[in-house]
Structures are given as C-alpha cells and as structure tokens.
Design a protein around this motif. Structure first.
Motif, short mmCIF file in Angstrom:
data_model
loop_
_atom_site.label_atom_id
_atom_site.label_comp_id
_atom_site.label_asym_id
_atom_site.label_seq_id
_atom_site.Cartn_x
_atom_site.Cartn_y
_atom_site.Cartn_z
N ALA A 177 12.17 -3.54 -20.35
CA ALA A 177 11.21 -2.52 -19.95
C ALA A 177 11.86 -1.51 -19.01
N ASN A 178 11.36 -0.28 -19.05
CA ASN A 178 11.86 0.75 -18.13
C ASN A 178 11.29 0.61 -16.74
N ILE A 179 10.09 0.00 -16.66
CA ILE A 179 9.39 -0.08 -15.38
C ILE A 179 8.31 -1.16 -15.46
N VAL A 180 8.01 -1.76 -14.31
CA VAL A 180 6.88 -2.67 -14.19
C VAL A 180 5.74 -1.91 -13.51
N LEU A 181 4.59 -1.88 -14.14
CA LEU A 181 3.43 -1.19 -13.59
C LEU A 181 2.43 -2.23 -13.10
N LYS A 182 2.18 -2.25 -11.81
CA LYS A 182 1.21 -3.20 -11.26
C LYS A 182 -0.13 -2.50 -11.09
N ALA A 183 -1.08 -2.90 -11.92
CA ALA A 183 -2.42 -2.30 -11.90
C ALA A 183 -3.31 -3.08 -10.94
N THR A 184 -3.86 -2.39 -9.94
CA THR A 184 -4.67 -3.05 -8.92
C THR A 184 -5.98 -2.29 -8.74
N LYS A 185 -6.71 -2.68 -7.70
CA LYS A 185 -7.93 -1.96 -7.35
C LYS A 185 -7.65 -0.84 -6.36
N VAL A 186 -6.43 -0.79 -5.82
CA VAL A 186 -6.03 0.22 -4.84
C VAL A 186 -5.03 1.17 -5.49
N ASP A 187 -5.13 2.45 -5.17
CA ASP A 187 -4.32 3.46 -5.87
C ASP A 187 -2.93 3.65 -5.27
N GLY A 188 -2.27 2.54 -4.92
CA GLY A 188 -0.92 2.64 -4.40
C GLY A 188 -0.68 1.71 -3.23
N VAL A 189 0.46 1.90 -2.60
CA VAL A 189 0.84 1.12 -1.42
C VAL A 189 0.62 1.99 -0.19
N TYR A 190 -0.07 1.44 0.82
CA TYR A 190 -0.45 2.21 2.01
C TYR A 190 0.24 1.68 3.26
N THR A 191 0.26 2.53 4.27
CA THR A 191 0.84 2.14 5.56
C THR A 191 0.00 1.07 6.24
N ASP A 192 -1.28 0.98 5.86
CA ASP A 192 -2.21 -0.01 6.40
C ASP A 192 -3.29 -0.22 5.35
N ASP A 193 -4.19 -1.15 5.61
CA ASP A 193 -5.27 -1.40 4.66
C ASP A 193 -6.23 -0.22 4.66
N PRO A 194 -6.31 0.54 3.55
CA PRO A 194 -7.18 1.72 3.53
C PRO A 194 -8.67 1.39 3.62
N LYS A 195 -9.02 0.12 3.35
CA LYS A 195 -10.43 -0.28 3.44
C LYS A 195 -10.89 -0.37 4.89
N THR A 196 -9.97 -0.73 5.78
CA THR A 196 -10.32 -0.91 7.18
C THR A 196 -9.79 0.21 8.06
N ASN A 197 -8.78 0.93 7.56
CA ASN A 197 -8.19 2.01 8.34
C ASN A 197 -8.21 3.30 7.52
N PRO A 198 -9.18 4.18 7.79
CA PRO A 198 -9.29 5.42 7.02
C PRO A 198 -8.10 6.37 7.20
N ASP A 199 -7.30 6.13 8.25
CA ASP A 199 -6.13 6.97 8.50
C ASP A 199 -4.87 6.46 7.80
N ALA A 200 -4.99 5.36 7.07
CA ALA A 200 -3.83 4.83 6.35
C ALA A 200 -3.35 5.83 5.32
N GLU A 201 -2.06 5.97 5.20
CA GLU A 201 -1.48 6.94 4.28
C GLU A 201 -0.80 6.23 3.11
N ARG A 202 -0.91 6.84 1.94
CA ARG A 202 -0.29 6.28 0.75
C ARG A 202 1.16 6.74 0.65
N TYR A 203 2.04 5.77 0.37
CA TYR A 203 3.43 6.12 0.08
C TYR A 203 3.51 6.68 -1.33
N GLN A 204 4.13 7.83 -1.48
CA GLN A 204 4.37 8.34 -2.84
C GLN A 204 5.54 7.59 -3.46
#
Length: 239
Positions: free
Chosen positions: A156-183
């Motif tokens: 495979a060219n890539i592994v795609l992990k499908a979750t309920k969250v739209d990416g990896v964040y600096t903190d839990d976006p559910k509890t911290n509205p200021d959490a930022e998503r890593y591009q």
C-alpha cells in the motif's frame, strides 16, 4: 486541481467503534451505509482499497462478562468480533455494487477465506475491495498493528486511519476548544509527544518502513476521497 489520485493502493483502517454511529454498541446500519458510499467513491477513481476492521463495537456488548478473563481468550473473542464486522461491511458493499472479499487471519472457511497475500493482491488488481479480518491472528496485537502489517505486505502507498476525529490534535478537541490540528507531523514527533495516532507497535512499524499514515474523520462527507486525492484533510504522519 489534478483529477488523478495521489495514492493508487490504500489500506483503510476502520475502528469497530466507528460502525456504532451514536449507538452504545453493535452496528448502526445508516452509519455503515454512509461509510461504504465513501469507499465506493474512491474505488470509482480506480484506487485499490484494502480494509482492516476492528471489533470494539461488538466486543463492547460483552465486555462486562469478559472482566477478569484471560487476556489471550479475550483477544480471540475480539478477533471473532472483527469477522462479524467484516461480513457486515461486505454485505453493505454488495448492496451498492462493490465486489469485495473477506480474508481472515483465523481459519473459518464457511464464512471467509484464509489470509493469503498473493490472492489478496490479485483481488486488488482486479478492482475488488479486500477486507482483512481477525487482526494478525495473534493475541496481544491490536488491529492497528494488523493495519500496519497488512499495508506493508500488500504494498500500500499509505495507511488511512478512519476515526471520529478529523485528525491529530495538540490536545483533546472535545475538552479543549483551543486544541489545534496538525496538518502534518513526523513519526518521531508523534512518538515523543505521545499523540494518539496508532498504538506504539503500529506506529514504529510504519516509521521503520517509511509507510505514511493519514488520520481523518470517516464521518465528514467526502473526507476519504479528499485524502486519497492528496488534499488538506486530516493529519499526515510521515518520516
């Protein structure tokens, strides 16, 4: 914008929990139908799609009874749950005209083929979706690890992990509205910061084999297709 996919063969990791939708356990029919439509959109681009599916949604229903159970026994039960999910996914794909094959790491010939790497690759080349069930076939290894392993085995060219969250964040976006998503983020950064990308074994396997991982939300309409097209969707983990 280019109309050519950025990836020609992908390994999609679906968590069992994603199949629950808003239910407490089990399979939500509307949710699985939405997921397979997303997969069909990618198949229609000519992309070869393999899927590793988890079993947490099924196992969750019996988890209280499994408390205190031997770990290996509980893991084998979890593998059986992934086979149930794989059959449900295959049925949903069939209903929208997508041909698929289920291959299981545990032998159960009445419901699934045994995992054979060469056959899996031939199915992919024929345009069929291949669903890998029963994880690695070994206790103590997660379906994240199975996704990394199968992704490497099929090239495979890539592994795609499908979750309920739209990416990896600096903190839990559910509890911290200021959490930022890593591009984008490197494997070493993800490991050092203990970010919840995949389990440590899977993450290390992908890093060592230079297999990129994309983490995205399967619940965002068109997100899977945007990832495959190389657009800014989710988080790309790379070397």
């Amino acid at each position: 914008m280019s109309t050519n996919p950025a990836y020609t063969r992908i390994l999609l990791k679906l968590s069992g929990e994603a199949l629950m939708g808003n239910d407490s356990y089990g399979i939500n029919r509307a949710t699985i139908e939405q997921m397979v439509r997303e997969v069909k959109d990618v198949v229609d681009l000519g992309v070869q799609v393999a899927v590793v599916i988890g079993g947490g949604n099924i196992f969750r229903g019996v988890a209280p009874a499994a408390a205190g159970m031997d770990r290996a026994t509980a893991d084998y039960m979890g593998m059986l749950a992934t086979v149930m999910n794989a059959l449900a996914l295959q049925d949903a794909l069939k209903h929208i005209g997508v041909v698929s094959r289920v291959q299981s790491a545990l032998t159960m010939q009445q419901v699934a083929e045994p995992y054979i790497r060469g056959k899996a690759m031939r199915y992919l080349e024929e345009g069929k979706v291949v669903i890998f069930a029963a994880g690695t076939g070994n206790p103590f290894f997660t379906t994240d690890t199975a996704a990394a392993l199968r992704g490497m085995e099929i090239g495979a060219n890539i592994v795609l992990k499908a979750t309920k969250v739209d990416g990896v964040y600096t903190d839990d976006p559910k509890t911290n509205p200021d959490a930022e998503r890593y591009q984008t983020i490197t494997f070493d950064e993800a490991i050092a910061k203990n970010l919840k990308v995949m389990d440590a074994t899977a993450l290390t396997l992908c890093r060592d084999q230079k297999m990129p991982i994309s983490v995205f939300s399967i619940f965002k309409a068109g997100a899977l297709k945007r990832v495959v097209m190389g657009e800014n969707e989710g988080t790309l983990v790379h070397v």
